[in-house]
Write a protein that holds these residues in place. Sequence first.
Motif, mmCIF file in Angstrom:
data_model
loop_
_atom_site.group_PDB
_atom_site.id
_atom_site.type_symbol
_atom_site.label_atom_id
_atom_site.label_comp_id
_atom_site.label_asym_id
_atom_site.label_seq_id
_atom_site.Cartn_x
_atom_site.Cartn_y
_atom_site.Cartn_z
ATOM 1 N N ALA A 1081 0.692 -1.322 0.055
ATOM 2 C CA ALA A 1081 0.117 -0.018 -0.295
ATOM 3 C C ALA A 1081 0.557 1.300 0.281
ATOM 4 C CB ALA A 1081 -0.970 0.351 1.003
ATOM 5 N N ASN A 1082 1.852 0.964 0.695
ATOM 6 C CA ASN A 1082 2.966 2.111 1.191
ATOM 7 C C ASN A 1082 3.885 2.112 -0.156
ATOM 8 O OD1 ASN A 1082 4.203 4.532 2.089
ATOM 9 N ND2 ASN A 1082 5.653 3.715 2.665
ATOM 10 N N GLN A 1083 3.526 1.737 -1.479
ATOM 11 C CA GLN A 1083 4.172 0.764 -2.516
ATOM 12 C C GLN A 1083 6.085 1.516 -2.260
ATOM 13 O OE1 GLN A 1083 3.315 2.181 -6.107
ATOM 14 N NE2 GLN A 1083 1.795 2.380 -4.860
ATOM 15 N N ALA A 1084 5.721 0.766 -1.247
ATOM 16 C CA ALA A 1084 7.418 0.023 -0.793
ATOM 17 C C ALA A 1084 7.371 -1.273 -1.474
ATOM 18 C CB ALA A 1084 8.274 0.328 0.133
ATOM 19 N N PHE A 1085 7.801 -1.383 -2.970
ATOM 20 C CA PHE A 1085 7.824 -3.183 -3.138
ATOM 21 C C PHE A 1085 9.035 -3.544 -2.345
ATOM 22 C CE2 PHE A 1085 4.398 -0.921 -5.630
ATOM 23 C CZ PHE A 1085 3.530 -1.280 -5.025
ATOM 24 N N GLY A 1086 10.267 -3.404 -2.497
ATOM 25 C CA GLY A 1086 11.189 -3.920 -1.996
ATOM 26 C C GLY A 1086 10.796 -4.712 -0.699
ATOM 27 N N THR A 1087 10.356 -3.978 0.530
ATOM 28 C CA THR A 1087 10.022 -4.266 1.766
ATOM 29 C C THR A 1087 9.411 -5.564 1.680
ATOM 30 O OG1 THR A 1087 10.481 -1.997 2.261
ATOM 31 C CG2 THR A 1087 9.531 -3.533 4.386
ATOM 32 N N CYS A 1088 8.035 -5.379 0.708
ATOM 33 C CA CYS A 1088 6.791 -6.142 -0.046
ATOM 34 C C CYS A 1088 7.592 -7.375 -0.584
ATOM 35 C CB CYS A 1088 6.663 -5.160 -1.110
ATOM 36 S SG CYS A 1088 4.073 -6.352 -0.853
ATOM 37 N N SER A 1089 8.720 -7.657 -0.931
ATOM 38 C CA SER A 1089 9.296 -8.145 -2.037
ATOM 39 C C SER A 1089 10.036 -9.506 -0.893
ATOM 40 C CB SER A 1089 10.000 -8.410 -2.501
ATOM 41 O OG SER A 1089 11.367 -9.053 -2.882
ATOM 42 N N GLN A 1090 10.491 -8.567 0.611
ATOM 43 C CA GLN A 1090 11.550 -9.406 1.345
ATOM 44 C C GLN A 1090 10.114 -10.316 2.503
ATOM 45 O OE1 GLN A 1090 13.349 -5.919 3.498
ATOM 46 N NE2 GLN A 1090 14.897 -6.523 2.086
ATOM 47 N N ALA A 1091 9.102 -9.430 2.327
ATOM 48 C CA ALA A 1091 7.770 -9.672 3.286
ATOM 49 C C ALA A 1091 7.989 -11.612 2.045
ATOM 50 C CB ALA A 1091 7.105 -9.005 3.792
ATOM 51 N N PHE A 1092 7.163 -11.142 1.468
ATOM 52 C CA PHE A 1092 7.140 -12.065 0.471
ATOM 53 C C PHE A 1092 8.347 -13.266 0.727
ATOM 54 C CE2 PHE A 1092 3.746 -9.969 -1.635
ATOM 55 C CZ PHE A 1092 2.366 -11.664 -2.165
ATOM 56 N N ILE A 1093 9.108 -13.071 0.387
ATOM 57 C CA ILE A 1093 10.213 -14.164 0.615
ATOM 58 C C ILE A 1093 10.419 -14.397 1.849
ATOM 59 C CG2 ILE A 1093 12.494 -14.257 0.709
ATOM 60 C CD1 ILE A 1093 12.872 -11.855 -1.102
ATOM 61 N N LYS A 1094 10.070 -14.222 3.263
ATOM 62 C CA LYS A 1094 10.226 -14.482 4.295
ATOM 63 C C LYS A 1094 8.866 -15.942 4.237
ATOM 64 C CE LYS A 1094 10.872 -14.219 8.650
ATOM 65 N NZ LYS A 1094 11.942 -15.393 9.485
ATOM 66 N N LEU A 1095 7.645 -15.267 3.450
ATOM 67 C CA LEU A 1095 6.154 -16.046 3.601
ATOM 68 C C LEU A 1095 6.392 -17.588 2.904
ATOM 69 C CD1 LEU A 1095 3.467 -13.494 2.680
ATOM 70 C CD2 LEU A 1095 3.956 -14.906 5.037
ATOM 71 N N GLU A 1096 7.327 -17.369 1.741
ATOM 72 C CA GLU A 1096 7.780 -18.692 0.383
ATOM 73 C C GLU A 1096 8.472 -19.473 1.217
ATOM 74 O OE1 GLU A 1096 8.210 -17.034 -3.291
ATOM 75 O OE2 GLU A 1096 6.114 -16.182 -3.150
ATOM 76 N N SER A 1097 8.895 -19.049 2.243
ATOM 77 C CA SER A 1097 10.121 -20.007 2.936
ATOM 78 C C SER A 1097 9.759 -19.811 4.529
ATOM 79 C CB SER A 1097 11.667 -19.206 3.102
ATOM 80 O OG SER A 1097 11.554 -17.608 4.486
ATOM 81 N N LEU A 1098 8.293 -20.469 4.869
ATOM 82 C CA LEU A 1098 7.997 -20.801 6.255
ATOM 83 C C LEU A 1098 7.838 -22.540 6.419
ATOM 84 C CD1 LEU A 1098 5.662 -18.270 6.741
ATOM 85 C CD2 LEU A 1098 7.041 -18.556 8.097
ATOM 86 N N GLU A 1099 8.164 -22.874 7.411
ATOM 87 C CA GLU A 1099 8.346 -24.692 7.406
ATOM 88 C C GLU A 1099 7.287 -24.815 7.511
ATOM 89 O OE1 GLU A 1099 10.793 -23.887 10.879
ATOM 90 O OE2 GLU A 1099 12.125 -23.502 9.262
ATOM 91 N N ASN A 1100 6.223 -24.073 7.767
ATOM 92 C CA ASN A 1100 4.612 -25.618 7.675
ATOM 93 C C ASN A 1100 3.697 -25.142 6.836
ATOM 94 O OD1 ASN A 1100 4.121 -22.557 8.941
ATOM 95 N ND2 ASN A 1100 3.323 -23.163 11.214
ATOM 96 N N LEU A 1101 4.246 -24.411 5.387
ATOM 97 C CA LEU A 1101 3.044 -24.274 4.485
ATOM 98 C C LEU A 1101 3.231 -25.888 4.050
ATOM 99 C CD1 LEU A 1101 4.824 -20.869 2.800
ATOM 100 C CD2 LEU A 1101 2.386 -21.635 4.584
#
Length: 1185
Positions: A1081-1101
């Motif tokens: 929402a804040n147009q900070a896609f770098g931070t957004c991308s980091q968050a997605f990386i973290k989400l995709e690397s979760l163990e219990n997915l």
Amino acid sequence: MFIYLSKKIAIPNNIHLKCVSWNKDQGFIACGGDDGLLRVLKLETQTDDAKVKGLAAPSNLSMNQTLEGHSGAVQVVTWNEQYEKLTTSDQNGLIIVWMLYKGAWYEEMINNRNKSVVRSMSWNADGQKICIVYEDGAVIVGSVDGNRIWGKELKGNQLAHVAWSPDSKILLFGMANGEVHIYDNQGNFIMKMTISCLTNATGAVSIAGIHWYAGTGGYVEPDCPCLAICFDNGRCQIMRYENDENPVCIDTMMNVVSIQWNHCGSVLAVAGSLRASNVDKEFNVVQFYTPFGEHLRTLKVPGKQMTGVAWEGGGLRIGLAVDSYIYFANIRPDYKWGYCCSTVVYAYTKPERQEYCVVFWDTKNNEKFVKYVKSLMSITTSGDFCILASKTDDTQPQEDAELESGRHARYVLILCNSIGTPLDSKYIDIDPLFVTMTKTHVIAASKEAFYLWQYRVAKKLTALEINQLTRTKKEGRERVYHIDSNPSGATDSGPDFAKAFTATRDPICCITATDKTLIVGRESGTVHRYSLPNVVLIQKYTLNNRAYYLSLNCNSSRLAVIDIAGVLTLLDLEVRNSTDDSTGNHASAGDPSKFERKDVWDMKWANDNPDLFAMMEKTRMYVFRNLDPEEPIQTSGYICNFEDLEIKSVLLDEIMKDPERPNKDNLINFEIRSLRDSRALIEKVGIEDASQFIEDNPHPRLWRLLAEAALQKLDLKMAEQAFVRCKDYQGIEFVKRLGNLQSEPMKQAEVAAYFGSFEEAERMYLDMDRRDLAISLRIKLGDWFRVLQLLKSGSGDCDDSLLEQAYNAVGDYFADRQKWVNAVQYYLQGRNQERLAECYYMLEDYDGLERLTALLPENHKLLPEIGQMFATVGMCEQAVNAYLKCNQPKAAVDTCVHLNQWNKAVELTRTFNMKEIKSLLSKYASHLLEKNKTLEVVELYRKAHHFLDAAKLMFKIADEEAEKRTRPLRVKKLYVLAARLVENYHEQVKTSQQSKAKGKKSEATFALAGLLEEEATSSDNRIVDNAWRGAEAYHFFLLAQRQLYEGYMENAMRTALHLREYEDIIPVVEIYSLLAICAAANQAFGTCSQAFIKLESLENLNPEQRQLYEDLALEIFTKHTPKDSHTLVLDASSVGAVGKLPTCIVTGLPIQEYQFWMCSVCKHCALEHEIRKYNCCPLCHSPVS
């Protein structure tokens, strides 16, 4: 029961009677006979003398009316008691209904079918309907006002009898051929009745009578047979209901003409003639049976042909139609009754209850106690006790009803005192047909065996006696003997009921016992005499007839026997020496073997003289002294007691008319002649001559009479001699005391008090100016109201302690009667604090109790009781005050705990340095936790200032709620509460340190000591050190979302970035999902991308979820390059000069200014210009100062 002919009324012109009927309610007797004879008679008793009541009172015809209207022989008469109507029918089939108008009978309705003759008519139980049956099979049911309800022709049947069921739902028709058909009340055939009593009977039979007792006087026992059907050949069956499979069958061995139940269904009269084998002619008899087919009595009636029988409404008389006479017989019923300790015990049945109602009527105080007993068989009394024998209730299991043989007992003997309280009971297996009791034993006999029970009543026993008791208990307080056995007195083991059932050729028919002798009579006329208490057969005697009632005199030397014909004879058990009696005396005594009286139905020996007895002969009572009768007394009472030359007798017939309200008038005391003569001599001739007469006829009662007369005349010498002769020690002492008194009026006053004239005695004392004596007299009598009056009336001062005693006694009088308000007034004046407290409590006047607590001195013994009173009604504070005043802090704490006032309890334990609060708390807490009431436990610990325990539990709750994914705001609140509890704990440790080192060291030292102690005590560092972490996590989680929705994208993303520190509290998915949204929402896609990386690397997915994240990332980042549009001014985790910067709890941004606001409770910071908008701290919600 006993029955004897008492009266005979002749019908004029020798017209033979055909039928008779007695109106149960109004007492009219209707009799019908040949040539249209119909008469209505009424016997009324003359009650000039109030004492002579019932059967003893002479009876005359008060009505004798001939009813004109029939021409042929009147064959059927029947009464409708409810509507006072008489229905009659003659041989021509004419039916007339008569009604009573101004004391005479008049025709009301007439009906004639002119076809056939009426064989039977019957009104139903409530008098609403009549059923009329004709010989040709016609049946008519009509209503009481003369309307026909239905009619029917029973084809091919000759009808002879009809009867209604008690509930009027069923009609029984008796046929001429002896069959009985069952119809419903609308005339529909149901079935034929099984007649089982006619098995093996030969020849044609006809029905002599059908009578179905309607239950108007109750039943003898539940499920009692009540429908009697009798045939002319003497066979009879008594059924419980119309299709009873196993009725009671009787063969009366007579030609029966008529049957009828008595008023309460306990006796069936069967009238007819007896076929004597050796004599040609028959003679008329009435046989009486119980509903269970046991034969009670036979009454022989003179005359040729008996045609009808009718009971009187009260069951005390029976009317018989014989030839052209009506004979009346009086009946002395076997009431279930007894007399013990001036209490008359009697039983009767009520229609609305199945049980017998047993009344214990205390004749002294005119009080009655009622007890209900199912299937009561008999009442036996002796001394102060009474035995109720009954059948056991099959429905209830009895604990002690198991016998040695393992079977259930069928009967029970209950030992009661004179107000009906059961003291002991014994379950037995033999039928207690005959029961007698002495001071120590109860003896019950069936036809084959007798059973002894040595009963005991709790009284104060010495240790020695208790020892003996336990010993004899083992050696059998119960024994059973077969009548044909020959007991030798050797100690038996327990009762062996098995041997009690062997049949005997010669059954037992009556028993009696005294303390040392047991007499058992048998049907052959043999009488066995056994010794008691160890049963040894001493002797057998032979009587001419079968005994019905036996009685031993007071020294067991003579036995009175009333046989079944009502003849009283005497039997000497001990040979009397003529030497021990003065010879002249013995000569006059007569020979007991020649003594004989007829028509005797009751007798009683005197309790204090072996030669004195009273007996009831028809309606007269005779008293015999040495076999000489005194002149008789007209009465029909049952003799209760004979002692002290006085006979107490009770008119049970009168009592049974209204058994719920026994009247003192139905108790009669008779004085025997010697007592009357002595009294007359004393009054008319003088004391000297009377003493000479009493010398010749000595008896303690007569000497007492003389002593009292001498006292009245103040002849002390004679009084003393007489008291000595009647062995009255108190009397002798009293005379001595009188001798020591000087003044004459004083003696008179004492004598008046001795004779119970207390008013007179008091007046004499007051006339002599001896108020003290009057007061002491009243105190002895317990008349405290009068004591108060006397104390107040006198001039001069009265004794204060006596006055207080009087006030308290009057208070007690009111308190005993539960009149607490009146009692309080007197207790206040009598300064009786104990009873006052009780009264206030009863009145629920707790203010009064509080005032009393305040008035009582410390450590008063009443205070704990008052504390208890307050505690029972939940008034904690007052209870605590009372306990503390008597120095019982422990009790006070217990009360607080009991009433859940934990803060008060804690406060008290603190004040009084008590150790046990910890254990109390843990007990209560574990109890609550078991019930899953964790929040209540937290509250409890909080009130008890156990903040750490409370905090631990609170964190547990918050963690559980967080796991359940409850609303975040609720979770935040729970974490805040937990953290505040930890803060309270810090505070507590600090203050306790300060109080330990009062004013010696500086603040810093305190703080340090506090921290050290905390460090030492706290095992749970996570909770103590990071108390606010959970609250912070959820606070920022909520804040980030609020900022996002309000459009502060930058701040929302900053707050979300700050949330990364709380991965241990909020699920990682939640944090990074939120961060991704905020960053996007804040147009900070770098931070957004980091968050997605973290989400995709979760163990219990699982793979699908991971795929979804990847697709979403692809969609976003194909449109936008993963770079932040502008770099953050300062990263949240950037390090300042000193270390980590505090985060503002309003904005979620790091605080870079030197001046900022800090919350006094949670120690969190905020920018000053931001916090101004708030009244409360955004995190812990404590007010902003």
